[in-house]
Scaffold this active site. Structure first.
Site, short mmCIF file in Angstrom:
data_model
loop_
_atom_site.label_atom_id
_atom_site.label_comp_id
_atom_site.label_asym_id
_atom_site.label_seq_id
_atom_site.Cartn_x
_atom_site.Cartn_y
_atom_site.Cartn_z
N ASP A 163 4.40 8.06 46.18
CA ASP A 163 3.97 6.96 47.35
C ASP A 163 3.84 5.53 46.52
O ASP A 163 3.28 4.60 45.19
CB ASP A 163 3.08 7.60 47.61
N ASN A 184 -9.05 28.46 59.46
CA ASN A 184 -10.00 28.37 59.76
C ASN A 184 -11.07 27.79 61.08
O ASN A 184 -11.87 27.27 61.19
CB ASN A 184 -10.96 28.00 58.14
N ASP A 224 -3.81 25.29 60.67
CA ASP A 224 -4.67 25.19 61.02
C ASP A 224 -5.64 26.76 60.85
O ASP A 224 -5.45 28.08 61.32
CB ASP A 224 -6.00 24.70 62.10
N GLU A 226 9.40 6.92 47.17
CA GLU A 226 9.31 6.40 47.93
C GLU A 226 9.50 4.76 47.29
O GLU A 226 8.50 3.88 47.14
CB GLU A 226 8.36 6.76 49.42
N ASP A 272 -11.09 24.78 62.40
CA ASP A 272 -11.91 23.36 62.66
C ASP A 272 -11.19 22.65 62.90
O ASP A 272 -11.77 21.49 63.28
CB ASP A 272 -12.25 23.12 60.45
N ASP A 309 -4.75 23.31 57.09
CA ASP A 309 -4.77 23.20 55.65
C ASP A 309 -4.35 23.97 54.91
O ASP A 309 -3.39 24.55 55.19
CB ASP A 309 -6.41 24.33 55.89
C1 GLC Z 1 3.43 5.30 51.89
C2 GLC Z 1 2.47 6.13 52.88
C3 GLC Z 1 2.02 6.18 53.84
C4 GLC Z 1 0.13 5.72 53.74
C5 GLC Z 1 0.83 4.17 52.09
C6 GLC Z 1 -0.23 3.75 51.37
O1 GLC Z 1 4.39 4.50 52.58
O2 GLC Z 1 4.20 7.65 53.55
O3 GLC Z 1 2.04 7.40 54.64
O4 GLC Z 1 0.34 5.28 54.69
O5 GLC Z 1 2.35 4.61 51.55
O6 GLC Z 1 -0.68 5.07 50.92
CA CA Z 2 -8.78 23.50 58.67
#
Ligand code: GLC
Ligand code: CA
Length: 544
Positions: A210, A26, A24, A284, A28, A32
């Site tokens: 993803d 900043n 992080d 993935e 918060d 980031d």
């Molecule tokens: C993939 C991501 C996971 C997310 C899912 C839905 O498996 O790695 O973190 O929750 O897709 O987008």
């Molecule tokens: Ca931050």
């Protein structure tokens, strides 16, 4: 072979940054992009080739940013678009490539398209970008089919129409805030091409895709024969299911790994090929059988696909050998390099999963010695365990939607400990979004840098040897040798050999040429001429 050996990603070590928990900048309490930039010298020193950043796009953050409200803008919580551009520049200045995450299966319900779909009528073009259908039963009270969400509960949510009455339902394989996109609609392809180009124009070197196996759905209006069984099969929760039943459920999923995903990636490949600089895609795809993974990396499709074997594997010599051989066998026809990963943001951390640090260290040294590309999840190089998290801090939708039955993935997403003496162990000067357990102190980077027997030094040495001295990531072969039960024994070119003892007790064995130990997961083994004594739960690297 379709790909050149010179493709950087074929043997790259790729470090996954989960930006929210990395650093992080900043105060918060939320990691980031400027924080990721601050971490680059550490990563360069670690010896990685590339970083993959989990999403930092505009998001209501219902699923850790995998609910994207604008894929072409940065969420203020993570910084600005200019920060994302400097990250690419700065990483390149450190010799590090940059991979971003692209999330094509769904948008966030806050994306302008979904908001427009809600405001539009049933059957409108706005609704056809998602999967909207009328319900079944009296007054359409029942969802259009019986599929479950992967995060528990039904995969459909009913909307209120503009006249205030209950109306249609939309499909969401994940959280209700993640409506699935309809990839049969050309608008969707166009928009994603725009997003790819948007980041490619800014110099990104690749994308992690993803849920790459989810984009095409078959027979949406048909019930599944056993939706609850399928949910369990997908979770590897097979206590009350035969292996045959699990296999039969996983080999025929109406929403995963349909043939329709492949034309999509052929189109994407054309887009990325318009760019110079050896850019890449990694998919993935959590599918079964794994032999179907090769289809994603056929010539003209994607470059890499994750292999999740080592994320699930038992610490067992036969299982390890079999998994390695299977991956090579499955990929040999398409020429894509294998990928290896012990951890990611969706799984228990390897140290916690195998319950013993020694086993995790020994498994890591096997992964580090294999041909192909290696993915390291932030904190894995410190040997971080999962942390216990009080229920009020848990925010994984899987936890929320299951009413707490499924603990979810937050335990693997706890902020990194950078420096033992500072507040939040140097992760942030503010209040960390997820508290770190007190024992994270002993895993802090400053402490591990000082201790020569730390996890961090184990990883640094592996990466250095792998890349600069032995070229272990290269395509050159791997030959398994006969070995006593419980022992993995393989050779790689140039006199390199690996021995791993997955049992608790020391094992004595003979090797065919004298060698010396150049790297080991823990002390306790010895080699004299051709005779080796291999300590329990230990991997050693040998050079003759
Ligand atoms: C993939 C991501 C996971 C997310 C899912 C839905 O498996 O790695 O973190 O929750 O897709 O987008
Ligand atoms: Ca931050």
């Amino acid at each position: 072979m379709s790909e050149q050996k010179t493709n950087w990603w074929r043997d790259a070590v790729i470090y996954q940054v989960y930006p929210r928990s990395f650093r992080d900048s900043n105060s918060d309490g939320i990691g980031d992009i400027p924080g990721a930039i601050q971490g680059l010298p550490y990563l360069a020193e670690l010896g990685i080739d590339a970083i993959w950043l989990s999403p930092f796009y505009k998001t209501p953050n219902k699923d850790g940013g995998y609910d994207v409200a604008d894929p072409r803008d940065v969420d203020p919580m993570f910084g600005t678009l200019a920060d994302a551009e400097s990250l690419i520049r700065e990483a390149h200045a450190h010799g590090i490539k940059v991979i971003f995450d692209i999330v094509p299966n769904h948008f966030s319900s806050e994306h302008k398209w979904f908001q427009a779909a809600l405001a539009a009528a049933p059957g409108s073009p706005e609704r056809k970008r998602f999967h909207f259908y009328d319900g079944r039963g009296v007054d359409g009270n029942e969802p259009p089919n019986n599929w479950n969400s992967l995060f528990n509960g039904p995969s459909w949510t009913r909307v209120t129409e503009t006249d205030g009455k209950l109306g249609q339902w939309y499909l969401h394989l994940f959280d209700s805030s993640q409506p699935d996109l309809n990839w049969e609609n050309p608008d969707v392809m166009e928009d994603f091409k725009t997003t790819l180009r948007f980041w490619l124009d800014r110099g990104v070197d690749g994308f992690r895709i993803d849920v790459a196996h989810g984009l095409a759905k078959d027979e949406i209006l048909k019930d599944h024969r056993d939706p609850d069984g399928l949910t369990k099969a997908l979770r590897v929760d097979t206590t009350d299911m035969t292996k045959e039943e699990r296999v039969s459920l996983l080999t025929d999923m109406p929403f995963f790994d349909r043939d329709g995903v492949h034309p999509i990636y052929k189109e994407w490949r054309k887009v990325i090929d318009e760019y110079d600089g050896d850019r890449m895609f990694v998919a993935e795809a959590y599918i079964y059988p794994t032999s179907r993974l090769a289809r994603y990396v056929r010539p003209g499709e994607l470059h890499q696909v994750f292999n999740f074997d080592f994320l699930l594997i038992e610490w067992d010599a036969d299982a390890i050998k079999e998994a390695i051989l299977r991956v090579f066998d499955e990929l040999k026809e398409v020429g894509a390099p294998p990928t290896w990963a012990l951890d990611n943001h969706d799984s228990p951390r390897v140290v916690s999963r195998l319950k013993r640090e020694a086993k995790a260290r020994a498994l890591a040294l096997i992964a580090h010695a294999l041909p192909g590309s290696l993915y390291i999840y932030q904190g894995e190089e410190l040997g971080l365990p999962d942390g216990d998290i009080a229920p009020e801090f848990r925010m994984d939708p899987a936890f929320i939607r299951s009413g707490g039955k499924d603990l979810g993935r937050d335990g693997a997403r706890i902020p990194l400990p950078w420096s033992s003496a500072e507040r939040n162990f140097g992760f942030s000067d503010g209040t960390s979004w997820l508290p770190q357990p007190a024992n994270y102190k002993e895993f802090a980077i400053d402490i591990e840098l000082k201790a020569s027997d730390s996890f961090l030094h184990l990883y640094k040495k592996s990466l250095e040897l792998r890349k600069n001295h032995l070229g272990l990531g290269g395509d050159a072969g791997i030959t398994f040798q006969p070995a006593p039960s419980g022992v993995v024994y393989f050779k790689r070119p140039a006199g390199f050999a690996l021995l791993a003892n997955t049992t608790e007790s020391p094992v004595k064995l003979q090797i065919d040429e004298p060698a010396k130990i150049i790297h080991q997961s823990q002390p306790g083994s010895s080699v004299e001429g051709n005779s080796v004594t291999l300590a329990g739960n230990t991997t050693i690297w040998l050079q003759s």
